[in-house]
Design an enzyme around this catalytic site. Structure first.
Site, PDB file in Angstrom:
ATOM      1  N   CYS A 208    -143.172  38.103  69.349  1.00 64.43           N
ATOM      2  CA  CYS A 208    -143.486  39.019  68.045  1.00 64.43           C
ATOM      3  C   CYS A 208    -145.027  38.737  67.834  1.00 64.43           C
ATOM      4  CB  CYS A 208    -142.637  38.689  66.950  1.00 64.43           C
ATOM      5  SG  CYS A 208    -142.833  39.827  65.535  1.00 64.43           S
ATOM      6  N   CYS A 390    -142.770  47.222  67.295  1.00 65.93           N
ATOM      7  CA  CYS A 390    -143.133  46.190  65.925  1.00 65.93           C
ATOM      8  C   CYS A 390    -143.364  46.966  64.684  1.00 65.93           C
ATOM      9  CB  CYS A 390    -144.671  45.765  66.461  1.00 65.93           C
ATOM     10  SG  CYS A 390    -145.408  44.645  65.213  1.00 65.93           S
TER      11      CYS A 390
END
Length: 446
Positions: A208, A390
């Site tokens: 991430c 994202c």
């Protein structure tokens, strides 16, 4: 598991109405890869070992259990708790309020008929088709799936230890549910008076990679909303000359930070190498080896990240280059480049991008299909394009849903959402709907 979000079903119905009215339906929310092999059931008496029981390992196990009813499937992982890691940023920024919202029991999530060895893998011996656990037990396999995830190396930052998270203004979103909750406590205390926030980025590949950017946006938002923006500043320190690997996103984030109501500046060629929490001081090393001292009131630590030692010390990894030390798989087929009966899934893969849950969502069915092809003596013929997403939190109630592929091209799947414009709908997806989508992926249903 305790349900800490009782309003979820109502929220989902609202979004379904919105999407239904637009003609979009749910196809954009949970892209499903439909393949011929997804319906194929093979009468194969083979042994499959899956190293890792995170999202990637469990998603593969659920799919294979359905498609190989006679196979012996073994998951090896000591981890007893399953964490919904995409929720960590929501905990760390005060949006979610209970660690129970990201916690579950691995035992509850295991597919029926799968053997679970509750130990860590100590070594891989692909030449022998064998995996050994920390207790010395050896497991032979016909096929191996490496889905170990990655490890966080806080100890490479002098003076830093995960136990410090939440104390003396130190935060870190990555470590655990408790660390994420403790990070919010540090932010909550910081925003009462304001001051200087020092935000960091790891010098390695990261899971991430957007999380440090989300944290920066949200810290600035809290400072603004708390009325302390005039005596506050945010400084972001990056080891290289960019903050995100997709140039379009990188450039837009930098532009947005310049326009934030809280003064936000970026410092390039600065790697976090030391912390003195008692003095609230961080140390950064530049490209010439010079060390720079930075005082802070809040510090967000992003540790270096690597493949687990058992993977790095095996012959399964990339030997040199940018991806050195990560699992050596073909980026398209996810089949190992030298051991055709070995496949990789998730964060451990040495691929150009994609250490996110969204990557697993699209790549798991492709990898399973290609493994079944290998079992039948056929070539791996489905190609993963590197899809990941994202949900970039901008401020409370607004986000971008950034989706892209290996080439760094934006690949939006939801026509209602412009990937680079503030959107309540993108926020809603992150806050309310991505966890149900995650669980569908984990159970092999999406």
């Amino acid at each position: 598991m305790v349900n800490t979000k009782p309003e979820l079903s109502t929220a989902r119905r609202k979004l379904i109405k919105i999407m239904g009215a637009s003609g979009l339906g749910m196809s954009g929310l949970i892209p499903v890869t439909q393949t011929a092999s997804a319906q194929t059931v093979l009468d194969a008496n083979v042994s499959i070992v899956i190293a890792g029981s995170g999202l990637a390992g469990l998603a593969a196990a659920h799919r294979l259990r359905k498609q190989l009813p006679n196979a012996k499937i073994t998951i090896i992982d000591a981890k007893k708790e399953h964490n919904y890691q995409p929720g960590y940023t929501l905990l760390a920024t005060g949006i979610w309020h209970s660690t129970q919202s990201v916690r579950d029991r691995n035992e509850r999530l295991m597919p029926p008929g799968v053997d679970w060895v509750q130990e860590a893998v100590a070594s891989f011996e692909p030449e022998l088709n064998q995996v050994q656990t920390v207790s010395g037990k050896k497991f032979d396999y016909d096929y191996l799936i490496v889905a170990t995830g990655l490890i966080l190396k806080y100890d490479e930052i002098e003076g830093m230890d995960p136990s410090l998270i939440g104390q003396n203004g130190v935060g870190s979103v990555y470590h655990s549910p408790d660390a994420a909750a403790n990070t919010w406590r540090a932010i909550d205390a910081f925003r009462q008076k304001g001051g200087r926030a020092v935000m960091t980025l790891a010098p390695t590949f990261m899971k991430c990679a957007g999380a440090p950017l989300k944290m920066t946006f949200m810290v600035a938002d809290w400072l603004n909303e708390s009325g302390v923006k005039n005596n506050s500043q945010v400084d972001f320190f990056a080891p290289s000359t960019s903050i995100f690997s997709v140039k379009t996103v990188n450039d837009l984030v930098l532009k947005r930070w310049e326009a934030l109501p809280v003064s936000t500046k970026v410092h390039f060629h600065r790697q976090l190498t030391g912390v003195d929490p008692s003095a609230k001081t961080a140390y950064f090393t530049d490209q010439d080896g010079a060390v720079h001292k930075e005082d802070y009131d809040f510090l967000h630590v992003v540790p270096p990240m690597y493949a687990p030692d058992a993977v790095r010390q095996s012959s399964l990894v990339v030997a040199d280059g940018v991806q050195k030390g990560w699992l050596d798989v073909d980026k398209g087929t996810l089949q190992h480049t030298r051991y055709p009966n070995v496949f990789g899934l998730g964060d451990v893969n040495g691929t150009p991008r994609g250490k996110t849950a969204a990557t697993v969502k699209k790549s798991a069915p492709i990898m399973v299909h290609n493994l079944l092809q290998q079992m039948q003596g056929k070539p791996a013929d489905q190609i993963f394009d590197g899809y990941t997403s994202c949900p970039m939190l901008i401020r409370r109630g607004s986000a971008w849903l950034v989706e892209f592929n290996y080439a760094g091209e934006l690949t939006p799947t939801m026509p209602l959402i412009d990937p680079l414009k503030d959107s309540y709908l993108a926020w809603f997806l992150e806050d309310e709907l991505l966890k149900p989508a995650y669980m569908a992926v984990l159970k092999g249903k999406a």
